[in-house]
Scaffold this active site. Structure first.
Site, mmCIF file in Angstrom:
data_model
loop_
_atom_site.group_PDB
_atom_site.id
_atom_site.type_symbol
_atom_site.label_atom_id
_atom_site.label_comp_id
_atom_site.label_asym_id
_atom_site.label_seq_id
_atom_site.Cartn_x
_atom_site.Cartn_y
_atom_site.Cartn_z
ATOM 1 N N SER A 76 3.497 -6.636 6.408
ATOM 2 C CA SER A 76 3.903 -6.168 7.750
ATOM 3 C C SER A 76 4.404 -4.726 7.683
ATOM 4 O O SER A 76 5.599 -4.470 7.839
ATOM 5 C CB SER A 76 4.949 -7.098 8.369
ATOM 6 O OG SER A 76 6.012 -7.401 7.506
ATOM 7 N N LEU A 80 5.982 -3.836 -0.060
ATOM 8 C CA LEU A 80 4.680 -3.499 -0.620
ATOM 9 C C LEU A 80 4.043 -4.683 -1.340
ATOM 10 O O LEU A 80 4.739 -5.604 -1.773
ATOM 11 C CB LEU A 80 4.825 -2.335 -1.611
ATOM 12 C CG LEU A 80 5.231 -0.971 -1.044
ATOM 13 C CD1 LEU A 80 5.588 -0.033 -2.185
ATOM 14 C CD2 LEU A 80 4.102 -0.394 -0.194
ATOM 15 N N SER A 81 2.737 -4.633 -1.487
ATOM 16 C CA SER A 81 2.044 -5.608 -2.321
ATOM 17 C C SER A 81 2.582 -5.498 -3.745
ATOM 18 O O SER A 81 2.727 -4.399 -4.282
ATOM 19 C CB SER A 81 0.540 -5.309 -2.310
ATOM 20 O OG SER A 81 -0.145 -6.208 -3.153
#
Length: 199
Positions: A108, A35-36
């Site tokens: 991704s 995750l970001s």
């Protein structure tokens, strides 16, 4: 994607094995996914610096940086996300062919896209590193302020909020950045590379 019949693949006179011999190590892609805010770029750069100081030939491909140039024409819609990852897979493959250990830090989010990239490489060259971190922790970190914008609806198709993240089924390495220090995480990755005789 169709390949023109009017082009021919030219083999290099210097092989990947030749480059491994002169470098003193094998090449591979360390594919950081998560995750970001999970710590992908931070960890990728920490690994890169640690290996560089040991004389290993390395490079980092970062998601934001690539979108400033090579992939500046792509949006965050599913089809463009897929193309973003395909292009990165191809670029990283060139780095691997040149004998480097390349750290690729991209969200991704889709398993299928990551698997398609894996298939571009020889066995053992694609090392998927799941940078695991609860979304609550990622939101609390929110280094770029993206989660706040996503919660307000200002960023469509934001992974973890309005777009899914598909957890890897069998990554080569799992790093839990909410439980491990950067130093511990880097050491775990180095141990893996040594056990696989890449270093």
């Amino acid at each position: 994607m169709k390949i023109s019949h009017n082009i021919t693949w030219h083999h290099s006179s210097v092989t990947k094995k030749d480059r491994h011999l002169i470098n003193g190590h094998k090449s591979c892609v360390l594919w950081f996914t998560g995750l970001s805010g999970s710590g992908k770029s931070t960890l990728a750069n920490a690994v890169d610096r640690a290996l560089f100081h040991e004389g290993v030939r390395t490079y980092v491909l970062d998601g934001d940086n690539i979108r400033h140039g090579l992939n500046s024409d792509l949006s965050f819609r599913p089809a463009d996300r897929k193309e973003n990852i395909r292009r990165i897979g191809e670029v990283a493959k060139l780095f691997v062919d040149s004998g480097l250990i390349v750290s690729s830090a991209f969200i991704s989010p889709f398993r299928e896209d990551r698997e398609l990239v894996r298939q571009m490489y020889e066995a053992g060259e694609f090392i998927e590193i799941f940078v695991k971190c609860p979304i609550e922790v990622c939101e609390n970190r929110d280094p770029k302020g993206l989660y706040k914008k996503a919660r307000k609806g200002e960023i469509p198709e934001f992974t973890g909020i309005s777009s899914p993240y598909e957890t890897p089924y069998q990554p080569e390495i799992v790093i839990e950045t909410d439980k491990m220090t950067i130093e511990q995480s880097v050491e775990n990755i180095k141990i893996y590379l040594k056990n696989k005789k890449i270093l």
